[in-house]
Design a protein around this motif. Sequence first.
Motif, PDB file in Angstrom:
ATOM      1  N   PHE B  44       1.064  -1.363  -0.173  1.00 19.45           N
ATOM      2  CA  PHE B  44      -0.079   0.238  -0.012  1.00 19.45           C
ATOM      3  C   PHE B  44       0.509   1.640  -0.391  1.00 19.45           C
ATOM      4  O   PHE B  44       1.785   1.237   1.330  1.00 19.45           O
ATOM      5  CB  PHE B  44      -0.542   0.098   1.106  1.00 19.45           C
ATOM      6  CG  PHE B  44      -2.038  -0.628   2.099  1.00 19.45           C
ATOM      7  CD1 PHE B  44      -2.486  -1.446   0.179  1.00 19.45           C
ATOM      8  CD2 PHE B  44      -2.015  -1.956   2.497  1.00 19.45           C
ATOM      9  CE1 PHE B  44      -3.700  -2.716   0.715  1.00 19.45           C
ATOM     10  CE2 PHE B  44      -2.476  -2.684   2.463  1.00 19.45           C
ATOM     11  CZ  PHE B  44      -3.862  -3.158   1.204  1.00 19.45           C
ATOM     12  N   PRO B  45       0.937   2.016  -0.864  1.00 20.05           N
ATOM     13  CA  PRO B  45       1.225   3.003  -0.625  1.00 20.05           C
ATOM     14  C   PRO B  45       1.040   4.235   0.109  1.00 20.05           C
ATOM     15  O   PRO B  45      -0.254   5.010  -0.040  1.00 20.05           O
ATOM     16  CB  PRO B  45       1.356   4.149  -2.382  1.00 20.05           C
ATOM     17  CG  PRO B  45      -0.540   3.384  -2.965  1.00 20.05           C
ATOM     18  CD  PRO B  45      -0.026   1.961  -2.186  1.00 20.05           C
ATOM     19  N   ILE B  46       1.799   4.745   1.638  1.00 22.23           N
ATOM     20  CA  ILE B  46       1.639   5.980   1.945  1.00 22.23           C
ATOM     21  C   ILE B  46       2.779   6.592   2.089  1.00 22.23           C
ATOM     22  O   ILE B  46       3.866   6.865   1.990  1.00 22.23           O
ATOM     23  CB  ILE B  46       1.941   5.177   3.416  1.00 22.23           C
ATOM     24  CG1 ILE B  46       1.248   6.001   4.834  1.00 22.23           C
ATOM     25  CG2 ILE B  46       2.790   4.143   3.398  1.00 22.23           C
ATOM     26  CD1 ILE B  46       1.255   5.619   6.116  1.00 22.23           C
ATOM     27  N   LEU B  75       8.766  -2.660   7.198  1.00 21.18           N
ATOM     28  CA  LEU B  75       9.531  -3.851   7.923  1.00 21.18           C
ATOM     29  C   LEU B  75       8.350  -4.508   7.382  1.00 21.18           C
ATOM     30  O   LEU B  75       8.136  -6.071   7.609  1.00 21.18           O
ATOM     31  CB  LEU B  75      10.102  -4.059   9.231  1.00 21.18           C
ATOM     32  CG  LEU B  75      11.573  -3.531   9.371  1.00 21.18           C
ATOM     33  CD1 LEU B  75      11.795  -3.446  10.681  1.00 21.18           C
ATOM     34  CD2 LEU B  75      12.361  -4.355   8.679  1.00 21.18           C
ATOM     35  N   SER B  76       7.025  -4.500   8.001  1.00 23.28           N
ATOM     36  CA  SER B  76       6.317  -4.787   8.008  1.00 23.28           C
ATOM     37  C   SER B  76       5.326  -5.158   6.902  1.00 23.28           C
ATOM     38  O   SER B  76       5.053  -6.736   6.859  1.00 23.28           O
ATOM     39  CB  SER B  76       4.453  -3.734   8.423  1.00 23.28           C
ATOM     40  OG  SER B  76       4.124  -3.254   7.274  1.00 23.28           O
ATOM     41  N   GLY B  77       5.712  -4.723   5.738  1.00 21.26           N
ATOM     42  CA  GLY B  77       6.266  -5.929   4.270  1.00 21.26           C
ATOM     43  C   GLY B  77       4.714  -5.172   3.593  1.00 21.26           C
ATOM     44  O   GLY B  77       4.733  -5.226   2.852  1.00 21.26           O
ATOM     45  N   LEU B  78       3.771  -4.195   4.532  1.00 20.50           N
ATOM     46  CA  LEU B  78       2.381  -3.428   3.832  1.00 20.50           C
ATOM     47  C   LEU B  78       2.169  -2.235   3.298  1.00 20.50           C
ATOM     48  O   LEU B  78       1.544  -2.282   2.745  1.00 20.50           O
ATOM     49  CB  LEU B  78       2.023  -3.625   5.146  1.00 20.50           C
ATOM     50  CG  LEU B  78       1.137  -5.177   6.177  1.00 20.50           C
ATOM     51  CD1 LEU B  78       0.594  -4.779   7.318  1.00 20.50           C
ATOM     52  CD2 LEU B  78       0.460  -6.228   5.235  1.00 20.50           C
ATOM     53  N   PHE B  79       3.721  -1.967   3.680  1.00 22.44           N
ATOM     54  CA  PHE B  79       3.955  -0.156   3.250  1.00 22.44           C
ATOM     55  C   PHE B  79       4.510   0.322   2.204  1.00 22.44           C
ATOM     56  O   PHE B  79       5.906   0.294   2.136  1.00 22.44           O
ATOM     57  CB  PHE B  79       3.917   0.380   4.133  1.00 22.44           C
ATOM     58  CG  PHE B  79       2.472   0.295   5.058  1.00 22.44           C
ATOM     59  CD1 PHE B  79       1.361   1.065   4.023  1.00 22.44           C
ATOM     60  CD2 PHE B  79       2.206  -0.178   5.995  1.00 22.44           C
ATOM     61  CE1 PHE B  79      -0.142   1.067   5.585  1.00 22.44           C
ATOM     62  CE2 PHE B  79       1.102  -0.183   6.806  1.00 22.44           C
ATOM     63  CZ  PHE B  79      -0.098   0.361   6.534  1.00 22.44           C
ATOM     64  N   ARG B  80       4.768   0.607   1.180  1.00 23.66           N
ATOM     65  CA  ARG B  80       5.395   1.940   0.207  1.00 23.66           C
ATOM     66  C   ARG B  80       5.144   3.116   0.495  1.00 23.66           C
ATOM     67  O   ARG B  80       4.734   3.813   0.929  1.00 23.66           O
ATOM     68  CB  ARG B  80       5.518   0.922  -1.240  1.00 23.66           C
ATOM     69  CG  ARG B  80       6.393   1.834  -1.514  1.00 23.66           C
ATOM     70  CD  ARG B  80       5.834   1.782  -3.081  1.00 23.66           C
ATOM     71  NE  ARG B  80       4.500   1.545  -3.861  1.00 23.66           N
ATOM     72  CZ  ARG B  80       4.580   3.397  -4.940  1.00 23.66           C
ATOM     73  NH1 ARG B  80       5.450   4.332  -4.416  1.00 23.66           N
ATOM     74  NH2 ARG B  80       3.456   2.896  -5.097  1.00 23.66           N
ATOM     75  N   GLY B  83       8.311   9.772   0.669  1.00 22.97           N
ATOM     76  CA  GLY B  83       8.315  10.437   1.166  1.00 22.97           C
ATOM     77  C   GLY B  83       8.513  11.963   0.960  1.00 22.97           C
ATOM     78  O   GLY B  83       7.794  11.789  -0.284  1.00 22.97           O
ATOM     79  N   SER B  84       8.507  12.754   1.690  1.00 27.86           N
ATOM     80  CA  SER B  84       8.069  14.231   1.120  1.00 27.86           C
ATOM     81  C   SER B  84       8.871  14.808   0.315  1.00 27.86           C
ATOM     82  O   SER B  84       8.056  15.632  -1.031  1.00 27.86           O
ATOM     83  CB  SER B  84       8.771  15.968   2.107  1.00 27.86           C
ATOM     84  OG  SER B  84       9.771  15.539   2.272  1.00 27.86           O
ATOM     85  N   LYS B  85      10.233  14.333  -0.253  1.00 25.89           N
ATOM     86  CA  LYS B  85      10.673  15.106  -1.839  1.00 25.89           C
ATOM     87  C   LYS B  85       9.211  14.507  -2.997  1.00 25.89           C
ATOM     88  O   LYS B  85       9.455  14.960  -4.389  1.00 25.89           O
ATOM     89  CB  LYS B  85      12.378  14.380  -1.603  1.00 25.89           C
ATOM     90  CG  LYS B  85      12.517  13.020  -1.600  1.00 25.89           C
ATOM     91  CD  LYS B  85      13.901  12.577  -2.078  1.00 25.89           C
ATOM     92  CE  LYS B  85      13.891  11.543  -2.329  1.00 25.89           C
ATOM     93  NZ  LYS B  85      13.850  10.222  -1.336  1.00 25.89           N
ATOM     94  N   VAL B 113      -3.433   7.118   1.664  1.00 21.19           N
ATOM     95  CA  VAL B 113      -3.310   7.487   2.209  1.00 21.19           C
ATOM     96  C   VAL B 113      -2.159   8.199   2.936  1.00 21.19           C
ATOM     97  O   VAL B 113      -0.641   8.785   2.903  1.00 21.19           O
ATOM     98  CB  VAL B 113      -2.883   6.708   3.754  1.00 21.19           C
ATOM     99  CG1 VAL B 113      -4.738   6.423   4.561  1.00 21.19           C
ATOM    100  CG2 VAL B 113      -2.011   5.861   3.918  1.00 21.19           C
ATOM    101  N   VAL B 114      -1.843   9.648   3.965  1.00 17.18           N
ATOM    102  CA  VAL B 114      -0.964  10.471   4.267  1.00 17.18           C
ATOM    103  C   VAL B 114      -0.325  11.582   5.159  1.00 17.18           C
ATOM    104  O   VAL B 114      -2.054  10.682   6.097  1.00 17.18           O
ATOM    105  CB  VAL B 114      -0.740  12.135   3.337  1.00 17.18           C
ATOM    106  CG1 VAL B 114      -2.118  12.947   3.226  1.00 17.18           C
ATOM    107  CG2 VAL B 114       0.353  12.693   3.593  1.00 17.18           C
ATOM    108  N   LEU B 115       0.096  10.565   6.214  1.00 16.46           N
ATOM    109  CA  LEU B 115       1.044  11.304   7.514  1.00 16.46           C
ATOM    110  C   LEU B 115       1.171  11.915   7.764  1.00 16.46           C
ATOM    111  O   LEU B 115       2.432  12.511   6.636  1.00 16.46           O
ATOM    112  CB  LEU B 115       1.214   9.776   7.693  1.00 16.46           C
ATOM    113  CG  LEU B 115       1.425   9.456   9.108  1.00 16.46           C
ATOM    114  CD1 LEU B 115       0.405   9.642  10.023  1.00 16.46           C
ATOM    115  CD2 LEU B 115       2.530   9.196   9.735  1.00 16.46           C
TER     116      LEU B 115
END
Lengths: 262, 441
Positions: B44-46, B75-80, B83-85, B113-115
Amino acid sequence: MEPIRVAFILSISFHLFFFGVSPFFVPKTKICSAPYIVTLIQEEPKKSKKIQLESLKKEEIRPKKSLSIKNESKKKKVKSKKKIPRVTKKATLPKVKKLKKKVKLEKKDPPLTNSHKVVQKAVAQIQQKEKQKSLQSIRQSVEDIQRKLLEQKIAALQETQVTTQGRPDFYLKTYQDQVWNLIKSQWLIPDSGYDRGKELLTVISIRVLKDGSVQDIKFESESGEAVFDRSALMAIKRVGNFPPFPREMLKDSIEIGIRFFP
Amino acid sequence: MKIFSIAKSRLAFLLVFAVLLLIGAPFSQGKVYLNINDPDLVPFPIAVADFTSPRRTNDIIARNIQNVLCNDLMLSGLFRVIGSKDFPLKAKKDSILLDFSDLDVWDGSGVDVVLTGSFGIVGNSLIGKFRLYDLVEKKFMRGLRYEGKIKDWRHIAHKIANEVVAQITGEEGIFDTKIAFVSNRTGNKEIYLIDFDGENLIQITHNGSINILPRWTADGKKLLYTSYMKRNPDLYAVDLSSRENYRISYQTGINASPAWSPDGEKMVLMLKHNDRSHLFLMKVGAKKSIRLTSGKVNYTSPSWSPDGKQITFVSDRSGNPQIYKMDVDTKKMERLTYHGQYNVTPAWSPKGDWIAFCSRQGQLFTIFFITPDGRQLRQLTYGACNNEEPTWSPEGRYLAFSSTREGRSAIYVMNVNGTHQRELVKFQGEAMNPSWSPYLK
């Protein structure tokens, strides 16, 4: 024995008379061939059961073929033309056989005079002519009937398409294909997101409105793997709005269930 | 009559067909089902914005929290993690201000999603907050405020990562869980604790003796282990907050491999009885223990089913060690493994769907899964090395195990489907006997 001979001679003379006179009436049949032949086909079934069955079969079979041909191009019409000769041969066979039998009987007759021979030749010629004429006319009539049948069937098909929404079904299917493609293209899941050794199935139902907007997204059944379920839901949500319905679909909304499995 | 009957049956068939058509018609008109399979195997892209401090005074700690958090997610393998750049230009400015004035600027970015986050130090405490935005539905998803000790900044980062996973997958995150294991890095076998991300290594025992087989209590507050401190291998417990040690079982012979039931009220322990190892059930508060097994064979390595009704364990009653399961109330036993001559260390998954165990294949140990009904068998690890002692993460997505793939024995973590294998921590000396904690409150 005598009355049989008398009857035999009578019949021969009657035949000769008939064939001798018949050429004078030929031009008339040429002028209005179609109606005459139509009546022929209508009358035949009454005379012999075999022909009746045959003609019935032909009538039954052919429309089916024409059904499969449907609206498509001339090629298929040509095909149907090709098929006609076979049919006509069959149809005329019984007649010809009868005639042949009669000719054989004539041959067996002991007194064979010159005049008889001449008559026989003439009869043969007439028979040939008759055959050709009848073949032609039958072909024509069969073609006509086929065309008429085709036209009728096409018209009927079109009517039924309109009434049973057969054609909108086509649009519905292509629309469903679009929906499938859009969701599929948006479905992604991390490989560590679910146990790939398991059989999973998630079913989500959605209602798509005329304008392509999605309503009522709900899980019909969940796989038990939270990430898998989530990925399926996200795939639908990522699509956002589907394309609006084509006008021909004639529907205000459709309900689609989507089965997701690895 | 025959013809008639055929005609009749045909008629009946036609009638049934027509009726079916009639019944089916409304349904076929109502809903159509589409089958979709074979998804793209992509995380999932975050998007994670740069964490800052309110007046840019403590940006370092904010950035540290962000880094630990991003590492957890990867590490979870769930997310990509994006970064802000790589943010859309218009989103960069807003991302530092915590909230987005316009989420439309993310259109076409391919991010779900964005955090954003902000952390600063006020007095002796670390105070901060984060915000999670759903870019698909363009809405605010979740925002929390944290306050804690400055030294717990790493813990706070794990907590935020947990929250992200919970929001996106609907499953509780395990980034703040710990893994206990044994290492001889000081020269003696001592018990250690480490975080999911391989950081924050803590030595628990310092007695210089041999300490093995750590196991967690159901509440995650204590750690049980077997130690030779007083010559006999007795069972000890250590309170993880006070670090006090208690000796809880000290019968002659081995007192080891305790399995705490999921409800926290029972424990199955291996004790020596008539020169054989047997399994005993102990209830909290009860003085007497109940012997679960009998006979002149050995029983060891118990592990509870998530419903707390059954245990799986190893027994050599068939002549060589195999995996069994038992209903604790009825003591009804059932053999599960018939594959291989040597199957040990079973661990029942938290979801109850698998029992992981270690099987000797030739001269090497390999990790396998078997369904609790014994019907389905799966090999998880491959390669010319030993992979042993599987232990489940509390949500059942990961396994920790010991492996000799780099010569010495070390602790590794992998996904349940065998992917994303990584060495938990690198140090001098060997590591073994991993035990994953339950959820830590």
